[in-house]
Write an enzyme that holds these catalytic residues in place. Structure first.
Site, PDB file in Angstrom:
ATOM      1  N   HIS A   1      -5.117   4.499  14.219  1.00 57.62           N
ATOM      2  CA  HIS A   1      -4.455   5.780  14.021  1.00 57.62           C
ATOM      3  C   HIS A   1      -5.137   6.395  12.775  1.00 57.62           C
ATOM      4  O   HIS A   1      -4.726   7.076  11.787  1.00 57.62           O
ATOM      5  CB  HIS A   1      -3.183   5.900  13.731  1.00 57.62           C
TER       6      HIS A   1
ATOM      7  N   GLU B   1      -4.728  10.175  12.890  1.00 53.81           N
ATOM      8  CA  GLU B   1      -4.088  10.418  12.333  1.00 53.81           C
ATOM      9  C   GLU B   1      -3.130  10.821  11.768  1.00 53.81           C
ATOM     10  O   GLU B   1      -2.476  11.789  10.815  1.00 53.81           O
ATOM     11  CB  GLU B   1      -3.292  10.996  13.897  1.00 53.81           C
TER      12      GLU B   1
ATOM     13  N   CYS C   1      -3.850   3.813  19.915  1.00 55.85           N
ATOM     14  CA  CYS C   1      -2.762   2.866  19.943  1.00 55.85           C
ATOM     15  C   CYS C   1      -2.040   2.829  21.407  1.00 55.85           C
ATOM     16  O   CYS C   1      -2.285   2.056  22.439  1.00 55.85           O
ATOM     17  CB  CYS C   1      -1.374   3.036  18.889  1.00 55.85           C
TER      18      CYS C   1
END
Lengths: 227, 83
Positions: A195, A197, A86
């Site tokens: 994302h 994560e 990002c």
């Protein structure tokens, strides 16, 4: 394998990245303040999402000149693994570690959603635990993820298999050729808007990000031992 | 002192979503003659020098390095002495 997560003023996904590496891989991972000049003790660097320097001027433009970025450039040159997620992707573009630039989403909305992606290249240090053509679900959250490159650059990206993830279904930001993530020619620097994560536990809504991290560890141990 | 007024615009070939949105609003207000809107940035930078040639080179370097992204943006600037 040791991971570093550089933290810029305005980073807000740094803890998510630290937790993902800890929870999924259980290997050492440390936050590194952006004024740090050496990353030599780390094998992988994750530039986290957020709004570095408030995204003033352009997304990632000011973070690109933080002292830590010199050592990120060096790490990339040494063949260490560098990931930008990002805002981290935007920083890698501004730094010239990846080609292209980022524009505002074409519909001007901030999009926060779980997005289906197609894995276009499953032979990279970041994707070897996926299957090519597999559809995975990874969260997105951005207002400025409209990846741009000129036609010549796009042709090069395709020719060298540098497009790693494409949006499937609706393109959430208008990016060129539905691009969600790209890698450098050498294959050790990756930038992506979604994302991974945030997709590492069932309770997060998807575990499709787990293999992003396991891929990196498997690659590193195969090439550098388990140190 | 020299004041540099810098204007950074997206290249004509690059879609400007902000400009498109503003054009749509102008149309809905009845300004239907508007065919295109492009939005850029204006920056004012003061330099502690009286050397115009040097200031010009320094401002161009600032634009190339940081103030504009040459992949998607163009820039122009004007210098004003004694500002």
């Amino acid at each position: 394998m040791r991971f570093a997560v550089p933290v810029f003023p305005g980073s807000n996904c740094d803890v998510d990245c630290l937790r993902a590496v800890e929870d999924v891989l259980g290997v050492p991972v440390e936050p590194v303040w952006h004024q740090e000049r050496s990353l030599s003790k780390y094998d992988a660097i994750i530039l986290p999402g957020g709004f570095s320097y408030g995204d003033y001027l352009r997304t990632g433009a000011l973070a690109r000149f933080s002292p830590v970025m010199d050592s990120v450039m060096e790490a990339a040159e040494w063949g260490k693994l560098v990931v930008g997620i990002c805002n981290g992707f935007q920083i890698l573009l501004e730094a010239g570690l990846l080609p292209g630039a980022m524009r505002r989403n074409d519909h001007l909305q901030f999009r926060c959603d779980i997005q289906p992606l197609r894995v276009e290249n499953a032979e990279l240090p970041f994707t070897r635990d996926y299957r090519e053509g597999e559809i995975i679900h990874i969260p997105i959250a951005h207002g400025e993820g409209n990846y741009y490159c000129d036609e010549e650059t796009l042709a090069e990206l395709k020719q060298h298999n540098q497009i790693v993830f494409r949006y499937t279904g609706e393109n959430p930001n208008g990016s060129v050729d539905d691009i969600a993530g790209i890698v450098n020619r050498r294959g050790n620097v990756l930038g992506m808007m979604p994302h991974p994560e945030r997709a590492v536990h069932d309770w997060l809504g998807s575990v499709d990000g787990v293999r992003f991290f396991t891929s990196m560890l498997a690659y590193w141990e195969e090439n550098h031992g388990a140190a | 002192m020299i004041k540099a007024t810098i204007v950074v615009m997206l290249k004509p070939s690059v879609l400007d979503p902000q400009g498109s949105a503003v054009k749509g609003s102008l149309h809905s207000l009845g300004f239907e003659e508007v065919t295109e809107v492009r939005i850029g940035k204006r920056m004012e930078v003061w330099l502690n020098t009286d050397n115009r040639a040097e200031a010009e080179a320094r401002v161009a370097a600032m634009c190339d390095k940081l103030l504009a992204n040459p992949v998607i943006e163009n820039y122009t600037f004007e210098l004003e002495e004694g500002a």
